[in-house]
Scaffold this motif. Sequence first.
Motif, mmCIF file in Angstrom:
data_model
loop_
_atom_site.group_PDB
_atom_site.id
_atom_site.type_symbol
_atom_site.label_atom_id
_atom_site.label_comp_id
_atom_site.label_asym_id
_atom_site.label_seq_id
_atom_site.Cartn_x
_atom_site.Cartn_y
_atom_site.Cartn_z
ATOM 1 N N ALA A 1 0.859 -1.201 0.000
ATOM 2 C CA ALA A 1 0.000 0.000 0.000
ATOM 3 C C ALA A 1 0.885 1.237 0.000
ATOM 4 N N ASP A 2 0.669 2.128 0.938
ATOM 5 C CA ASP A 2 1.442 3.373 0.997
ATOM 6 C C ASP A 2 2.627 3.272 1.955
ATOM 7 N N LEU A 3 2.964 2.072 2.380
ATOM 8 C CA LEU A 3 4.048 1.882 3.336
ATOM 9 C C LEU A 3 5.347 1.540 2.616
ATOM 10 N N THR A 4 6.469 1.901 3.233
ATOM 11 C CA THR A 4 7.772 1.492 2.724
ATOM 12 C C THR A 4 8.065 0.083 3.225
ATOM 13 N N TRP A 5 9.027 -0.564 2.598
ATOM 14 C CA TRP A 5 9.372 -1.912 3.051
ATOM 15 C C TRP A 5 9.978 -1.881 4.454
ATOM 16 N N SER A 6 10.673 -0.817 4.833
ATOM 17 C CA SER A 6 11.197 -0.739 6.201
ATOM 18 C C SER A 6 10.051 -0.608 7.204
ATOM 19 N N THR B 1 10.605 6.326 11.925
ATOM 20 C CA THR B 1 9.781 5.299 11.282
ATOM 21 C C THR B 1 8.511 5.041 12.083
ATOM 22 N N VAL B 2 8.670 4.902 13.394
ATOM 23 C CA VAL B 2 7.511 4.641 14.255
ATOM 24 C C VAL B 2 6.564 5.838 14.255
ATOM 25 N N ALA B 3 7.109 7.046 14.241
ATOM 26 C CA ALA B 3 6.256 8.244 14.196
ATOM 27 C C ALA B 3 5.417 8.248 12.924
ATOM 28 N N SER B 4 6.014 7.872 11.806
ATOM 29 C CA SER B 4 5.256 7.836 10.551
ATOM 30 C C SER B 4 4.182 6.744 10.596
ATOM 31 N N LEU B 5 4.509 5.605 11.195
ATOM 32 C CA LEU B 5 3.516 4.536 11.335
ATOM 33 C C LEU B 5 2.382 4.946 12.272
ATOM 34 N N SER B 6 2.727 5.664 13.309
ATOM 35 C CA SER B 6 1.719 6.164 14.235
ATOM 36 C C SER B 6 0.801 7.159 13.524
ATOM 37 N N GLY B 7 1.393 8.047 12.753
ATOM 38 C CA GLY B 7 0.617 9.025 11.993
ATOM 39 C C GLY B 7 -0.303 8.384 10.973
ATOM 40 N N ALA B 8 0.088 7.217 10.470
ATOM 41 C CA ALA B 8 -0.722 6.495 9.493
ATOM 42 C C ALA B 8 -1.763 5.600 10.163
ATOM 43 N N GLY B 9 -1.769 5.602 11.493
ATOM 44 C CA GLY B 9 -2.742 4.783 12.219
ATOM 45 C C GLY B 9 -2.406 3.310 12.269
ATOM 46 N N MET B 10 -1.130 2.967 12.033
ATOM 47 C CA MET B 10 -0.715 1.568 12.022
ATOM 48 C C MET B 10 -0.249 1.065 13.385
ATOM 49 N N VAL B 11 0.241 1.976 14.228
ATOM 50 C CA VAL B 11 0.687 1.606 15.574
ATOM 51 C C VAL B 11 0.147 2.609 16.574
ATOM 52 N N ALA C 1 -5.432 -5.765 10.091
ATOM 53 C CA ALA C 1 -6.268 -6.042 8.918
ATOM 54 C C ALA C 1 -5.444 -5.927 7.635
ATOM 55 N N LEU C 2 -4.600 -4.904 7.549
ATOM 56 C CA LEU C 2 -3.748 -4.725 6.376
ATOM 57 C C LEU C 2 -2.789 -5.898 6.212
ATOM 58 N N ILE C 3 -2.197 -6.333 7.302
ATOM 59 C CA ILE C 3 -1.258 -7.452 7.242
ATOM 60 C C ILE C 3 -1.979 -8.732 6.848
ATOM 61 N N ASP C 4 -3.160 -8.971 7.419
ATOM 62 C CA ASP C 4 -3.928 -10.161 7.043
ATOM 63 C C ASP C 4 -4.265 -10.145 5.554
ATOM 64 N N GLU C 5 -4.674 -8.985 5.058
ATOM 65 C CA GLU C 5 -5.015 -8.843 3.640
ATOM 66 C C GLU C 5 -3.787 -9.083 2.758
ATOM 67 N N ASN C 6 -2.646 -8.526 3.178
ATOM 68 C CA ASN C 6 -1.407 -8.683 2.423
ATOM 69 C C ASN C 6 -0.976 -10.146 2.392
ATOM 70 N N ARG C 7 -1.048 -10.816 3.531
ATOM 71 C CA ARG C 7 -0.672 -12.237 3.589
ATOM 72 C C ARG C 7 -1.593 -13.062 2.709
ATOM 73 N N ALA C 8 -2.888 -12.759 2.744
ATOM 74 C CA ALA C 8 -3.843 -13.505 1.932
ATOM 75 C C ALA C 8 -3.536 -13.331 0.443
ATOM 76 N N MET C 9 -3.158 -12.127 0.034
ATOM 77 C CA MET C 9 -2.809 -11.887 -1.370
ATOM 78 C C MET C 9 -1.590 -12.705 -1.771
ATOM 79 N N ARG C 10 -0.575 -12.739 -0.898
ATOM 80 C CA ARG C 10 0.633 -13.513 -1.211
ATOM 81 C C ARG C 10 0.328 -15.001 -1.242
ATOM 82 N N ASP C 11 -0.474 -15.466 -0.268
ATOM 83 C CA ASP C 11 -0.853 -16.887 -0.242
ATOM 84 C C ASP C 11 -1.637 -17.264 -1.486
#
Length: 141
Positions: A29-34, A67-77, A99-109
């Motif tokens: 999605a809009d996240l970096t790999w890090s 990194t954590v601040a950006s994730l917090s701002g995105a509502g991920m943590v 939910a995003l991680i579950d969706e991502n894993r399902a797509m890869r699976d």
Amino acid sequence: MSDLSNAAVALRMISGKLSRRLRESAPPADLTWSQVSVLGHLVRNGGMTITELAKAEGVRSQSMGATVASLSGAGMVKAESVPGDGRKTRYVPTASCLALIDENRAMRDDWLLQVMEQTFSAEERQTLLAAIPLLQRIADQ
């Protein structure tokens, strides 16, 4: 070079290519790999402090803080006090993150299942299933 040496080289190359293909099958999605990597630590290990995350990722605490601040701002943590030591803050994944991680894993699976169904014969699928415990033993070392 021995057959086992050749197999080690081939397995390394194949695992790298497979990892790249799996990443391509489910962009973050809009996240970096890090950022995705940090979220993976939090989902697997539970809440972690900036220092713990920095150590896990091999980066400086200041970099991890950004990194954590950006994730917090995105509502991920979200931040919460460490039980027993209110001076420390740990970060945990939010429901949106999970939910995003579950969706991502399902797509890869789904991608992997589709490729295996379309590419392998029934006999090859059985060979692959038989190899999974061996590959798991390598991964667990």
